[in-house]
Write a protein that holds these residues in place. Structure first.
Motif, PDB file in Angstrom:
ATOM      1  N   TYR A   8      77.884   0.626 145.483  1.00  0.00           N
ATOM      2  CA  TYR A   8      77.100   1.823 145.787  1.00  0.00           C
ATOM      3  C   TYR A   8      77.481   2.920 144.805  1.00  0.00           C
ATOM      4  O   TYR A   8      78.661   3.127 144.528  1.00  0.00           O
ATOM      5  CB  TYR A   8      77.385   2.312 147.212  1.00  0.00           C
ATOM      6  N   LEU A   9      76.481   3.601 144.309  1.00  0.00           N
ATOM      7  CA  LEU A   9      76.679   4.766 143.456  1.00  0.00           C
ATOM      8  C   LEU A   9      76.596   6.005 144.328  1.00  0.00           C
ATOM      9  O   LEU A   9      75.622   6.191 145.062  1.00  0.00           O
ATOM     10  CB  LEU A   9      75.600   4.825 142.369  1.00  0.00           C
ATOM     11  N   GLY A  10      77.631   6.812 144.278  1.00  0.00           N
ATOM     12  CA  GLY A  10      77.626   8.087 144.982  1.00  0.00           C
ATOM     13  C   GLY A  10      77.430   9.201 143.980  1.00  0.00           C
ATOM     14  O   GLY A  10      78.149   9.284 142.978  1.00  0.00           O
ATOM     15  N   LEU A  11      76.434  10.020 144.195  1.00  0.00           N
ATOM     16  CA  LEU A  11      76.180  11.183 143.347  1.00  0.00           C
ATOM     17  C   LEU A  11      76.535  12.431 144.143  1.00  0.00           C
ATOM     18  O   LEU A  11      75.992  12.645 145.229  1.00  0.00           O
ATOM     19  CB  LEU A  11      74.714  11.233 142.907  1.00  0.00           C
ATOM     20  N   ALA A  12      77.444  13.214 143.623  1.00  0.00           N
ATOM     21  CA  ALA A  12      77.883  14.444 144.286  1.00  0.00           C
ATOM     22  C   ALA A  12      77.120  15.617 143.684  1.00  0.00           C
ATOM     23  O   ALA A  12      77.225  15.879 142.488  1.00  0.00           O
ATOM     24  CB  ALA A  12      79.387  14.624 144.108  1.00  0.00           C
ATOM     25  N   TYR A  13      76.349  16.287 144.496  1.00  0.00           N
ATOM     26  CA  TYR A  13      75.491  17.384 144.050  1.00  0.00           C
ATOM     27  C   TYR A  13      76.070  18.745 144.406  1.00  0.00           C
ATOM     28  O   TYR A  13      76.845  18.881 145.344  1.00  0.00           O
ATOM     29  CB  TYR A  13      74.117  17.294 144.723  1.00  0.00           C
ATOM     30  N   PHE A  14      75.634  19.755 143.660  1.00  0.00           N
ATOM     31  CA  PHE A  14      75.886  21.140 144.030  1.00  0.00           C
ATOM     32  C   PHE A  14      74.677  21.960 143.632  1.00  0.00           C
ATOM     33  O   PHE A  14      73.844  21.538 142.841  1.00  0.00           O
ATOM     34  CB  PHE A  14      77.177  21.673 143.377  1.00  0.00           C
ATOM     35  N   THR A  15      74.566  23.143 144.215  1.00  0.00           N
ATOM     36  CA  THR A  15      73.476  24.061 143.884  1.00  0.00           C
ATOM     37  C   THR A  15      74.072  25.193 143.052  1.00  0.00           C
ATOM     38  O   THR A  15      74.836  26.012 143.582  1.00  0.00           O
ATOM     39  CB  THR A  15      72.819  24.615 145.173  1.00  0.00           C
ATOM     40  N   PHE A  19      80.699   8.542 141.769  1.00  0.00           N
ATOM     41  CA  PHE A  19      81.699   7.545 142.100  1.00  0.00           C
ATOM     42  C   PHE A  19      80.997   6.238 142.416  1.00  0.00           C
ATOM     43  O   PHE A  19      79.807   6.210 142.737  1.00  0.00           O
ATOM     44  CB  PHE A  19      82.599   7.992 143.261  1.00  0.00           C
ATOM     45  N   ILE A  20      81.731   5.136 142.269  1.00  0.00           N
ATOM     46  CA  ILE A  20      81.212   3.820 142.591  1.00  0.00           C
ATOM     47  C   ILE A  20      82.142   3.201 143.627  1.00  0.00           C
ATOM     48  O   ILE A  20      83.356   3.162 143.447  1.00  0.00           O
ATOM     49  CB  ILE A  20      81.113   2.931 141.340  1.00  0.00           C
ATOM     50  N   ILE A  21      81.543   2.729 144.710  1.00  0.00           N
ATOM     51  CA  ILE A  21      82.263   2.092 145.804  1.00  0.00           C
ATOM     52  C   ILE A  21      81.866   0.624 145.843  1.00  0.00           C
ATOM     53  O   ILE A  21      80.688   0.290 145.720  1.00  0.00           O
ATOM     54  CB  ILE A  21      81.898   2.748 147.153  1.00  0.00           C
ATOM     55  N   ASP A  22      82.839  -0.241 146.047  1.00  0.00           N
ATOM     56  CA  ASP A  22      82.588  -1.666 146.259  1.00  0.00           C
ATOM     57  C   ASP A  22      82.839  -1.930 147.742  1.00  0.00           C
ATOM     58  O   ASP A  22      83.979  -2.130 148.159  1.00  0.00           O
ATOM     59  CB  ASP A  22      83.519  -2.491 145.379  1.00  0.00           C
ATOM     60  N   ALA A  23      81.788  -1.884 148.540  1.00  0.00           N
ATOM     61  CA  ALA A  23      81.922  -1.963 149.998  1.00  0.00           C
ATOM     62  C   ALA A  23      81.418  -3.297 150.532  1.00  0.00           C
ATOM     63  O   ALA A  23      80.555  -3.931 149.937  1.00  0.00           O
ATOM     64  CB  ALA A  23      81.142  -0.822 150.642  1.00  0.00           C
TER      65      ALA A  23
END
Length: 123
Positions: free
Chosen positions: A3-10, A82-86
């Motif tokens: 899974y690719l996690g994209l962390a956003y901000f405004t 981040f990349i998670i291997d779940a």
């Protein structure tokens, strides 16, 4: 599954915060990042550079056009990934929920988008 996690901000919300509030918020991030990595399921984690250094490449009339800055139309900007291997979608959500953008920073417009993905490596 990865899974690719994209962390956003405004950016506008983050810029409106006082320096002390930013420092207090960012100061909480290392411990939360460590907790996420301690699961042993995070394969990659990175903060992205300042927006001033970003480039956007697009095809225009058969040529690659390079522009300064992020030009994707959005109120939010990706600030990290981040990349998670779940082993399951539920495990991926549990691990991603440890990321600072999922647990802190409401005043800065922080959020995490979690995307199933496939890896294709050469070599």
């Amino acid at each position: 599954m990865k899974y690719l996690g994209l962390a956003y901000f405004t950016p506008e919300k983050f810029a409106a915060m006082s320096p002390a509030a930013v420092e207090a918020l960012v100061g909480q991030c290392p411990a939360r990042d460590d907790a996420m990595r301690a699961t042993g399921k995070v394969r990659l984690a990175a903060s992205l550079g300042d927006l001033d250094g970003w480039k956007t490449l697009r095809s225009r009339q058969g040529r690659t056009q390079v522009s300064d800055g992020p030009y994707t139309e959005s109120k939010e900007v990706v600030g990290g990934l981040f990349i998670i291997d779940a082993d399951s979608p539920e495990e991926a959500v549990r691990i991603a929920s440890l990321h600072p953008a999922a647990t802190l920073g409401e005043e800065g417009g922080w959020a995490v988008e979690l995307i199933p993905m496939e890896f294709h490596f050469e070599g």
